[in-house]
Design a protein around this motif. Structure first.
Motif, PDB file in Angstrom:
ATOM      1  N   GLN A  83      30.855  41.605  44.848  1.00  0.00           N
ATOM      2  CA  GLN A  83      30.415  41.383  46.223  1.00  0.00           C
ATOM      3  C   GLN A  83      31.593  41.156  47.162  1.00  0.00           C
ATOM      4  N   THR A  84      32.536  40.323  46.739  1.00  0.00           N
ATOM      5  CA  THR A  84      33.670  40.015  47.614  1.00  0.00           C
ATOM      6  C   THR A  84      34.623  41.198  47.744  1.00  0.00           C
ATOM      7  N   LEU A  85      34.790  41.967  46.698  1.00  0.00           N
ATOM      8  CA  LEU A  85      35.608  43.182  46.811  1.00  0.00           C
ATOM      9  C   LEU A  85      35.007  44.131  47.839  1.00  0.00           C
ATOM     10  N   ASP A  86      33.698  44.295  47.763  1.00  0.00           N
ATOM     11  CA  ASP A  86      33.004  45.179  48.693  1.00  0.00           C
ATOM     12  C   ASP A  86      33.153  44.691  50.124  1.00  0.00           C
ATOM     13  N   GLU A  87      32.984  43.387  50.335  1.00  0.00           N
ATOM     14  CA  GLU A  87      32.967  42.840  51.688  1.00  0.00           C
ATOM     15  C   GLU A  87      34.366  42.625  52.260  1.00  0.00           C
ATOM     16  N   GLU A  88      35.314  42.202  51.426  1.00  0.00           N
ATOM     17  CA  GLU A  88      36.621  41.797  51.933  1.00  0.00           C
ATOM     18  C   GLU A  88      37.681  42.888  51.826  1.00  0.00           C
ATOM     19  N   ILE A  89      37.513  43.818  50.902  1.00  0.00           N
ATOM     20  CA  ILE A  89      38.484  44.917  50.758  1.00  0.00           C
ATOM     21  C   ILE A  89      37.828  46.231  51.202  1.00  0.00           C
ATOM     22  N   SER A  90      36.952  46.796  50.371  1.00  0.00           N
ATOM     23  CA  SER A  90      36.195  47.984  50.775  1.00  0.00           C
ATOM     24  C   SER A  90      35.217  48.365  49.682  1.00  0.00           C
ATOM     25  N   PRO A  91      34.121  49.042  50.030  1.00  0.00           N
ATOM     26  CA  PRO A  91      33.192  49.531  49.007  1.00  0.00           C
ATOM     27  C   PRO A  91      33.857  50.490  48.025  1.00  0.00           C
ATOM     28  N   GLU A  92      34.818  51.273  48.508  1.00  0.00           N
ATOM     29  CA  GLU A  92      35.503  52.220  47.627  1.00  0.00           C
ATOM     30  C   GLU A  92      36.302  51.495  46.548  1.00  0.00           C
ATOM     31  N   VAL A  93      36.991  50.434  46.932  1.00  0.00           N
ATOM     32  CA  VAL A  93      37.756  49.663  45.958  1.00  0.00           C
ATOM     33  C   VAL A  93      36.812  48.994  44.960  1.00  0.00           C
ATOM     34  N   GLU A  94      35.718  48.449  45.444  1.00  0.00           N
ATOM     35  CA  GLU A  94      34.741  47.826  44.542  1.00  0.00           C
ATOM     36  C   GLU A  94      34.193  48.845  43.547  1.00  0.00           C
ATOM     37  N   GLY A  95      33.860  50.042  44.013  1.00  0.00           N
ATOM     38  CA  GLY A  95      33.342  51.072  43.116  1.00  0.00           C
ATOM     39  C   GLY A  95      34.357  51.490  42.074  1.00  0.00           C
ATOM     40  N   ASP A  96      35.609  51.655  42.499  1.00  0.00           N
ATOM     41  CA  ASP A  96      36.662  52.034  41.550  1.00  0.00           C
ATOM     42  C   ASP A  96      36.913  50.923  40.532  1.00  0.00           C
ATOM     43  N   PHE A  97      36.932  49.673  41.000  1.00  0.00           N
ATOM     44  CA  PHE A  97      37.124  48.535  40.094  1.00  0.00           C
ATOM     45  C   PHE A  97      36.031  48.514  39.037  1.00  0.00           C
ATOM     46  N   ASP A  98      34.795  48.707  39.457  1.00  0.00           N
ATOM     47  CA  ASP A  98      33.661  48.701  38.536  1.00  0.00           C
ATOM     48  C   ASP A  98      33.776  49.835  37.523  1.00  0.00           C
ATOM     49  N   ASP A  99      34.171  51.022  37.989  1.00  0.00           N
ATOM     50  CA  ASP A  99      34.308  52.168  37.092  1.00  0.00           C
ATOM     51  C   ASP A  99      35.412  51.937  36.052  1.00  0.00           C
ATOM     52  N   VAL A 100      36.529  51.366  36.498  1.00  0.00           N
ATOM     53  CA  VAL A 100      37.623  51.093  35.565  1.00  0.00           C
ATOM     54  C   VAL A 100      37.180  50.076  34.521  1.00  0.00           C
ATOM     55  N   MET A 101      36.562  48.985  34.954  1.00  0.00           N
ATOM     56  CA  MET A 101      36.111  47.961  34.020  1.00  0.00           C
ATOM     57  C   MET A 101      35.081  48.507  33.036  1.00  0.00           C
ATOM     58  N   ALA A 102      34.195  49.365  33.516  1.00  0.00           N
ATOM     59  CA  ALA A 102      33.168  49.939  32.644  1.00  0.00           C
ATOM     60  C   ALA A 102      33.766  50.838  31.572  1.00  0.00           C
ATOM     61  N   SER A 103      34.952  51.369  31.819  1.00  0.00           N
ATOM     62  CA  SER A 103      35.597  52.256  30.857  1.00  0.00           C
ATOM     63  C   SER A 103      36.378  51.513  29.783  1.00  0.00           C
ATOM     64  N   MET A 104      36.533  50.189  29.942  1.00  0.00           N
ATOM     65  CA  MET A 104      37.378  49.404  29.047  1.00  0.00           C
ATOM     66  C   MET A 104      36.547  48.646  28.023  1.00  0.00           C
ATOM     67  N   GLU A 105      37.081  48.522  26.831  1.00  0.00           N
ATOM     68  CA  GLU A 105      36.426  47.733  25.792  1.00  0.00           C
ATOM     69  C   GLU A 105      36.813  46.272  25.852  1.00  0.00           C
ATOM     70  N   THR A 106      37.990  45.995  26.368  1.00  0.00           N
ATOM     71  CA  THR A 106      38.459  44.620  26.504  1.00  0.00           C
ATOM     72  C   THR A 106      39.384  44.538  27.704  1.00  0.00           C
ATOM     73  N   ALA A 107      39.464  43.365  28.325  1.00  0.00           N
ATOM     74  CA  ALA A 107      40.355  43.162  29.473  1.00  0.00           C
ATOM     75  C   ALA A 107      41.175  41.901  29.227  1.00  0.00           C
ATOM     76  N   ARG A 108      42.105  42.016  28.284  1.00  0.00           N
ATOM     77  CA  ARG A 108      42.931  40.880  27.880  1.00  0.00           C
ATOM     78  C   ARG A 108      44.402  41.048  28.268  1.00  0.00           C
ATOM     79  N   GLY A 109      44.829  42.272  28.535  1.00  0.00           N
ATOM     80  CA  GLY A 109      46.230  42.489  28.810  1.00  0.00           C
ATOM     81  C   GLY A 109      47.113  42.335  27.593  1.00  0.00           C
ATOM     82  N   ASP A 110      46.532  42.579  26.396  1.00  0.00           N
ATOM     83  CA  ASP A 110      47.281  42.382  25.154  1.00  0.00           C
ATOM     84  C   ASP A 110      47.684  43.697  24.492  1.00  0.00           C
ATOM     85  N   GLY A 111      47.628  44.778  25.237  1.00  0.00           N
ATOM     86  CA  GLY A 111      47.955  46.085  24.673  1.00  0.00           C
ATOM     87  C   GLY A 111      46.723  46.898  24.352  1.00  0.00           C
TER      88      GLY A 111
END
Length: 272
Positions: A153-181
């Motif tokens: 919600q805040t990405l959409d409102e404070e940055i842009s709907p396009e950034v929010e959509g891209d963020f969601d798509d990237v996260m949906a493509s990942m199995e984990t978000a740990r930054g451990d390789g």
């Protein structure tokens, strides 16, 4: 006392429990996989959810919640008053799901987890009383990760709907978000998506700090690291008062050409 098999995966077992629509559910001493399965099942279940109290080993729960994908969905369940977390250092009970009318023991063998269930009228109240005692003695667990719905919600409102959509798509493509390789972390993903959309570093880092993802300093350090690795670049943007701000942009043609669903995979390939 009789026992029956309730599914051969944690997802199947939880689906059966949710379908029964209990008012309350205890999840006691779950494995890391069971915690992740519960969060996933509860997030995607379309019916009413029980008020769930999850009691886990302290170190194990902290490790599971290091994954932003799991933690941010967990935070959603907490904010919706569906889930409460507590921890203990010396849990000795089997992995259990307990409602007011049945007890399910989670038994793992190989890559399968069976749910052995009993609804014995004498045993269930005793088991329920025991886990209620464990819960009362346990420590509250505070999850500091922001809820994924608030992030979107805040990405959409404070940055842009396009950034929010891209963020969601990237996260949906990942199995984990740990930054451990094995997966990029949430700060790196935020910066890559911001760079794809040419967002100011000031704007994305302020958003990230305000929503609770990370401090501005962490965003700045990660930006410098990604610059040094050749993933992103910046250009100065003059402002009326003060120092120019930095606009983020992707530095590698492979990232520029990648759709959001492939951005994480391409970035990890470059980083290796």
């Amino acid at each position: 006392m009789t026992a029956n098999l309730l599914g051969t995966s944690v997802e199947d077992i939880l689906g059966e429990v949710f379908d029964d629509e209990p008012d309350e559910l205890f999840v006691v001493n779950p494995s890391a996989d069971a915690i992740e399965s519960f969060v996933d099942a509860a997030t995607h279940f379309e019916g009413p959810l029980p008020e769930t109290r999850l009691l886990a080993d302290d170190r194990l729960l902290k490790d599971v919640m290091d994954d932003f994908l799991v933690a941010s969905n967990t935070a959603d369940l907490i904010e919706n008053d569906v889930l409460t977390l507590r921890t203990a250092d010396d849990l000795s009970r089997s992995s259990l799901l307990v409602t007011d009318d049945r007890v399910v023991a989670l038994v793992t063998a190989g890559d399968q987890t069976a749910g052995l269930v009993t609804d014995d009228a004498e045993f269930v109240p005793v088991a329920l009383g025991a886990v209620e005692g464990d819960w009362d003695d346990a420590e509250e667990y505070t999850l500091r990760t922001p809820a994924i719905s608030r992030v979107r919600q805040t990405l959409d409102e404070e940055i842009s709907p396009e950034v929010e959509g891209d963020f969601d798509d990237v996260m949906a493509s990942m199995e984990t978000a740990r930054g451990d390789g094995d997966g990029l972390d949430e700060v790196t993903v935020s910066l890559l998506v911001a760079a794809k959309n040419r967002v100011l570093l000031y704007d994305i880092s302020k958003w990230g700090e305000d929503v609770g993802i990370a401090s501005k300093a962490t965003f700045s350090r990660t930006k410098t690291k990604l610059e040094d690795m050749g993933l992103i670049d910046t250009e100065k943007v003059p402002i009326d008062v003060g120092r120019p701000r930095l606009r983020l942009k992707l530095a590698d043609d492979r990232l520029q050409d990648a759709p959001p669903s492939e951005l994480a995979n391409v970035a990890q390939t470059i980083l290796r």
